[in-house]
Scaffold this motif. Structure first.
Motif, mmCIF file in Angstrom:
data_model
loop_
_atom_site.group_PDB
_atom_site.id
_atom_site.type_symbol
_atom_site.label_atom_id
_atom_site.label_comp_id
_atom_site.label_asym_id
_atom_site.label_seq_id
_atom_site.Cartn_x
_atom_site.Cartn_y
_atom_site.Cartn_z
ATOM 1 N N LEU A 131 0.840 -1.201 0.000
ATOM 2 C CA LEU A 131 0.000 0.000 0.000
ATOM 3 C C LEU A 131 0.879 1.257 0.000
ATOM 4 N N THR A 132 1.934 1.225 0.842
ATOM 5 C CA THR A 132 2.906 2.327 0.852
ATOM 6 C C THR A 132 3.434 2.563 -0.558
ATOM 7 N N GLY A 133 3.802 1.456 -1.215
ATOM 8 C CA GLY A 133 4.358 1.571 -2.566
ATOM 9 C C GLY A 133 3.336 2.120 -3.552
ATOM 10 N N ALA A 134 2.089 1.633 -3.445
ATOM 11 C CA ALA A 134 1.058 2.060 -4.389
ATOM 12 C C ALA A 134 0.806 3.563 -4.283
ATOM 13 N N ARG A 135 0.772 4.073 -3.049
ATOM 14 C CA ARG A 135 0.545 5.510 -2.858
ATOM 15 C C ARG A 135 1.670 6.314 -3.507
#
Lengths: 573, 705
Positions: free
Chosen positions: A191-195
């Motif tokens: 999720l961190t990466g997607a943001r």
């Protein structure tokens, strides 16, 4: 479109930073020591077609296999991928996986309704069912003995976790609490990466973003092709072997033909032995990764590692050979063995093309794992990593005397004996370098260690003694082979025996002595700086006899100086 | 001294109020002196460092300051109530491999812990680079019989004949300093003490570094490494500090000199000589003192400092008014198991090199041009472009005299380097190339700060960015915008933050004991006893340092972890008021949640160490408010400055920092030139001067330059 070189560099650095940040998030939030202490996971990013665009985080043997995972899920779910879906997969035969314990979470990133990337986390789970606790089953003869197999699955569908599937996964693990927490940590890190990817795409616009991603892959390809161009054209053959198939002593051959033409490389394993009975077969995904580790570590450490890099390298492994087995061959050991043999074989072939960059062989592992009850009733699992082997030499550097396995280029922490005495029922007697074990050379191999520990209670063991019988750290360019390992056991009742290479067993309290395998030497030992030989003799890592007979160095009576004239005379012969 | 630099540099305008404090920081390029007088006024002086003989720089900067202040040296030092020094003597001995010849006593069977290390390399992919050389060759690592078991019980007595044999070898080999690290000594130091006594009898003057005294932590590698590093630097530290103390006394210093240690706290010369490894981060750690002052003056307790020097940038984080203390650090490839301020260093500074690879990718750093040749514009033979060259080319720095006249900047040389190495190969203009280099270095700094905040579980947008060092304030506004931070703070003393920080620190001693126990009611009495004993030790030490009991503070903490974890967290306790078990569990869970994102409400908790920090308060002089002014600020000149492709070159007002007063507000684009640093304010951003004369820049939100 003309790419702006400044933006190109910014996009490349940002992508690498995002994969590192995903890794930091995972380290911070994972529950299992295998993640928060040993970092046995890798975060990576692919583009919308599943082409690897960044893997700055993680361990070398995970490199380059990630695209197959995403491509497999793209095939499985073509028209059925939505924003807020998240996928999970592991199987080496149908899901592009490397081995079953490495579960991959893949999260698609949509920006303004358009699929831009997948952010992924591949992580070695603590337990996935199968024949023994802890994912490594040396007795496995089919993949079904190795744990639950996961085809590409939708773990989260449009933002909603599939509870039935989640329950199925937990039900198939001996450590459901750890698995539950670790899966959540994996989801969080993606999720961190997607943001971060979304923000990056927003800054550039999606069309432009794709152009720059192409630019990054093209740059990496140019770097790799330039590096390959520096090697002479030719066909280079090499072979490496293992002395067992996990069940009996027999030679298993890994044969490679490396063909270098212009700026391309073909790495062909035709001629390699058929798949074996035990769990040291390598999935094709892992075989390819191991080749990439071998080639990039041989060339330059700062070449970017993405799909562009690998366009210049073709890997061939005939179906049914031990490096591309047919199902249901077991494969769980492959990330360590035969990754070691694959890297060795490629290094030996490449050494013929560029001797100056040649790498001598590293010792193969021969440490045990053990498990038993803690005082509070829970189960401990201890790896005897204090018995890790040594590395081989390269020009300019002697081999590391003790280091992690070759598949991760040594990137594993050697534990302190004091710490392990506090955590496990062991008492350490020796953890010291070996004498006269290192492969000789202008640069010598690592020595390996003498490791002796008393295990004070009965325990269950998994034996993994690949390096204990046959020397494994080959010498190169006139350097010699490092000595083999040895694993001896003495039970409390005085009974002594040499340990089996692979298998499982329950044993009473015992004293375990492991001489870990040494690394090979690089270049002619007679070319070694006599001052270094003197230092090794003074350090009791090389005997006076070896100094004279192997290195051609004669020392003064008191052992404090080199007798230059005699040394010169001896070396002239 | 020009008229406009009043009141910060011209002494006749504001006579010093005695007594004053002096901090002297020896850096790679400059030796800085900060003088803080009793009214709170700060004066900064700089001379070039003298790396071969750093004491010359120290004396040199004192003489320079005295001259500038029109005082005799004896008067300057005579009215000095606190003289603090930060030295790189230990660091340089380690970096340059010029320490002592060390002998190490180990337990038989564990002779090689130091050399086996732990298999950790910075970059896994780079397997060709060897480790930093082992500091003690194997033939000087002498094993001795004797064994303490995992419970701290002796199971084999220490074999004195082995120690005698080791002593003979050390003597024969000309060993200059000795480390002792025996197995499990963190549980029972009897064998180490016994060996130390035997060594002391035979070698009465040699430096002895016993691991159970230097760093009584678990782990034979970390403890040996720490004891050996300590032994390696000990003789040089002792000679340097003793000679410098004597020299300062001759020059008129009446107070004993104090030294900054790794944590940023101060120690007596004698303590440092006994614990020389506590000097390894002496310089950068002093920023902690300065950050506390920034916090007091700005009223903000969440700060990120970014000190950008010639080749590197140090990032430090102040959260709720506290700088995180790490239990260990690495320096030049060596592990040191001592408490230290958490400093994250990356290779990005004014001298950082840029270029492009053969496949056409622009890169910046981490390599730097070093002091020699330095940036191309220094005209000392540098042909590769650096960040400073890019700043000059874009007009952010002015050609001509630079850094208080230490160098002269040559624009043509910068342009030539950037054209040949970056612009031509990438087929872009020199301006775009220079701006690109700066964008890359800004990205590096942003990402370094994000790594620190992510690792500690913070949101960078909640912090004020404090910029310091010669190159920091030029880059800070762009970095703050990328981070989403709203304000940049540039202390008036940004060019000598460490030296100032030194004069603002407290005396600090830390005492730790490894203590392994499950945390429960039965364990508490022993923990309390241990903490009280450590606190008593702290009070005694501070009494020896000359502190009255009323100005002594002790802070106790426990290092806690969940069973099976390797890392631990410090949780504060108050042993005098009794320890409440439940709130201790809560505090630990909260800290764990903050750092790792989760906690186990039902899990047991283990204690692994008890610690006491004893601080002697040196009551601070008040911060001096600077008189505000009602008039608009007047620029000293204008020049065209390139900001970004959107703005291009913009006519920009250039102000002399010394002429700016509280109450003045200037809208960007603006450049403020200070003696040793330059502040760049983008169009849309607003600079103001606070009550204490420091600069505060409000960053325009959303704008992405």
């Amino acid at each position: 479109m003309q790419l702006d070189p400044v933006t190109l560099a910014l996009v490349q650095n940002r992508l690498d930073h995002i994969s590192v940040q995903m890794g930091q998030s995972m380290t911070r939030t994972a529950h299992s020591p295998i993640f928060n202490q040993s970092h046995d996971f890798s975060c990576f990013i692919t583009d919308h077609q599943g082409r690897l665009i960044s893997q700055a985080d993680g361990i070398p043997i995970h490199t380059g296999g990630g695209d197959l995972v995403v491509q497999a899920l793209l095939d499985a779910f073509t028209q059925n991928i939505d924003a807020d879906d998240v996928f999970l997969s592991s199987d080496p035969y149908v899901a592009g996986g490397n081995h079953l314990p490495d579960w991959v979470i893949s999260r698609p990133v949509f920006v303004a309704g358009r699929l831009m990337a997948f952010v992924c986390n591949r992580a070695h789970q603590s337990d996935i069912g199968g024949g023994v606790a802890g994912t490594y089953n040396p007795s496995a003869t089919e993949i079904f003995h190795e744990g639950i197999r996961l085809p590409p699955l939708k773990l989260i569908e449009r933002g909603r976790r599939r509870k039935d599937l989640w329950a199925l996964l937990l039900l198939n693990s001996r450590c459901p609490e750890l698995l539950d927490g670790d899966l959540q940590a994996m989801l969080g890190s993606t999720l961190t990466g997607a943001r971060a990817i979304t923000k990056q795409v927003d800054g550039l616009g999606s069309d432009v973003y794709h152009e720059y991603v192409d630019g990054i892959l093209d740059h990496a390809e140019r770097r790799m092709r330039m590096a390959l161009s520096s090697l002479p054209d030719g066909v280079y053959r090499a072979e490496e072997k293992s002395d067992n198939d996990c069940f009996e002593q027999r030679d298993v051959y890994y044969r490679v033909t490396v063909t270098k033409r212009g700026d391309s490389l073909t790495v062909d394993f035709t001629g390699t032995d058929p798949q074996i009975k035990g769990f040291k077969n390598s999935s094709f995904s892992n075989t390819r990764s191991a080749v990439y580790v071998a080639v990039t570590s041989f060339l330059e450490s700062d070449i970017p590692r993405n799909a562009g890099t690998y366009r210049a390298i073709e890997v061939i492994a005939p179906l049914g050979c031990t490096l591309n087995p047919r199902p249901p061959a077991p494969v769980t050991m492959c990330t360590v063995l035969p990754s070691h043999e694959i890297i060795h074989a490629c290094w030996m072939a490449l050494a013929q093309a560029d001797p100056q960059r040649a790498c001598a062989g590293w010792g193969k592992i021969c440490h045990w794992n053990m498990a038993g009850p803690n005082p509070d009733g829970s189960t401990y699992v201890m790896y005897h990593w204090g018995a890790l082997p040594a590395a081989g030499a390269v020009r300019g550097r002697d081999g590391f005397d003790q280091i992690g396995p070759l598949n991760s280029l040594g990137n594993l922490v050697v534990p302190n004996c004091e710490t392990y005495e506090q955590l496990y029922p062991v008492h350490f007697i020796t953890h010291e370098l070996r004498c006269d074990s290192a492969g000789a050379g202008e640069f010598r191999g690592g020595t390996g260690v003498e490791y002796c520990a008393r295990v004070e209670a009965a325990a269950d063991y998994a034996f993994r003694g690949e390096g204990q019988r046959t020397p494994s750290g080959y010498g190169i360019l006139g350097g010699t082979m490092g000595r083999a390992g040895r694993v001896d056991v003495r039970l409390e009742n005085g009974e002594k025996f040499e340990a089996p290479q692979f298998g499982n067993g329950a044993l009473d309290a015992l004293t375990l002595r492991i001489d870990s395998p040494a690394g090979g030497g690089w270049g002619n030992p007679f070319e070694r700086d006599p001052a270094k030989v003197l230092r090794d003799v003074r350090d009791e890592l090389v005997s006076r006899t070896t100094a004279r007979d192997v290195y051609g160095v004669v020392l003064s009576e008191d052992g404090r100086e080199v007798c230059e004239a005699e040394t010169l005379a001896l070396r002239r012969v | 001294m020009s008229e406009e630099s009043q009141p910060f540099e011209a002494p006749e305008a504001t006579p010093l109020v005695s007594p004053w404090r002096i901090g002297v920081d020896v850096g790679g390029t400059f030796t800085d002196l900060a003088l803080l007088d009793a009214s709170g006024a700060v004066h900064i002086f700089k001379v070039a460092s003298t790396p071969a003989q750093p004491e010359l720089g120290v004396v040199g900067v004192i003489e320079h300051a005295a001259r500038e202040l029109r005082l005799a040296c004896s008067a300057l030092l005579g009215d000095c109530s606190l003289f603090v020094h930060g030295s790189t003597i230990a660091t340089n001995a380690l970096l340059e491999g010029k320490g002592a010849r060390v002998g190490l006593l180990t337990t038989r069977g564990f002779r090689d812990s130091l050399e086996i290390r732990r298999g950790i390399r910075d970059n896994a992919w780079d397997h060709r680079t060897p480790y930093a050389p082992v500091l003690v060759p194997r033939y000087l690592r002498c094993p001795v019989g004797g064994r303490i078991d995992r419970d701290g019980e002796e199971i084999e007595p220490l074999e004195s004949p082995d120690v005698e044999a080791a002593i003979r070898r050390f003597q024969q080999e000309g060993v200059e300093s000795i480390a002792i690290c025996l197995f499990n000594s963190f549980l029972n130091d009897a064998h180490e003490r016994h060996a130390e006594q035997l060594l002391r009898e035979k070698l009465p003057t040699i430096s002895l570094n016993r691991s159970s005294a230097v760093a009584p932590t678990m782990g034979e590698y970390e403890r040996s490494s720490t004891a050996v590093v300590s032994a390696y630097v000990a003789p040089r530290v002792a000679i340097y500090l003793s000679e410098l103390s004597a020299r300062l006394a001759t020059l008129g210093l009446k107070q004993p000199m104090l030294i900054v240690q790794n944590s940023g706290g101060l120690q007596s010369v004698q303590s440092v000589i006994e614990h020389p490894a506590s000097l390894l981060l002496s310089g950068p750690a002093a920023v902690t003192g300065a950050l506390k002052r920034v916090a007091a003056q700005s009223g903000e307790s969440n700060l990120i400092s970014m000190e950008v020097g010639g080749t590197s940038c140090d990032v430090m984080l102040l959260h709720d008014g506290t700088v995180s203390i790490a239990d260990a650090f690495d320096i030049a490839g060596y592990h040191v198991g001592l408490s230290a301020a958490q400093i994250h260093t990356i290779g990005a500074g004014g001298g950082t090199l840029a270029g492009c690879d053969e496949a056409g990718m622009l890169w910046v750093g981490p390599q730097g041009a070093g002091a020699v040749p330095g940036p191309a514009c220094y005209g000392r033979g540098g042909v590769e472009p650096t960040i400073t060259d890019a700043e000059l080319l874009l007009g952010r720095l002015a050609p001509g005299p630079f850094a208080d006249g230490s160098f002269s900047l040559d624009l043509e040389k910068s342009e030539c380097a950037i054209r040949e190495r970056v612009a031509v190969p990438l087929r872009i203009s020199v301006e775009v190339a220079a701006a690109g280099m700066l964008k890359l270095v800004e990205q590096k700094l942003t990402q370094a700060i994000e790594s620190v905040t992510t690792a500690e579980g913070h949101d960078p947008r909640r912090f004020i960015l404090v910029a310091a060092g010669g190159a920091g304030p030029l880059l800070a506004c762009a970095v703050a915008r990328q981070l989403g931070a709203r304000r940049v703070y540039v202390p008036r003393t940004a060019g000598a933050l460490c030296a100032l920080g030194m004069s603002l620190s407290d005396v600090r001693h830390e005492f730790a004991r490894v203590h392994l126990a499950r945390l429960n009611a039965e364990a508490l009495p022993q923990i309390k006893t241990l903490l009280c004993a450590l606190a008593e030790q702290g009070r005694e030490q501070l009494a020896q340092d000359g502190f009255h009991p009323s100005s002594v503070r002790t802070e106790a903490s426990l290092s806690l972890r969940y069973p099976g974890q390797i890392g631990d967290l410090r949780v504060a306790v108050k042993p005098d008021c009794g320890i409440n078990l439940e709130s201790l569990f809560d505090d630990f869970a909260r800290a764990h949640e903050q750092l790792y994102g989760y906690s186990h409400s039902t899990s047991a908790v283990d204690v692994c160490a008890v610690r006491v920090v004893a601080q002697g308060d040196l009551s601070l002089p008040p911060s001096e408010k600077v008189e505000s002014i009602d008039a608009d600020a007047q620029p000293k000149t204008h020049r065209d400055v390139y900001f970004d492709s959107h703005h291009g070159r913009v006519p920009t007002a250039i102000y002399a920092g010394a002429a700016l007063r509280p109450g003045q507000i200037i809208s960007g684009p603006v450049i403020v030139e200070e003696l040793t640093t330059t502040i760049l304010v983008y169009p849309g951003d607003v600079l103001e001067v606070d009550d204490y004369g420091n600069f505060l820049v409000q960053i325009e939100p959303g704008g992405d330059h």
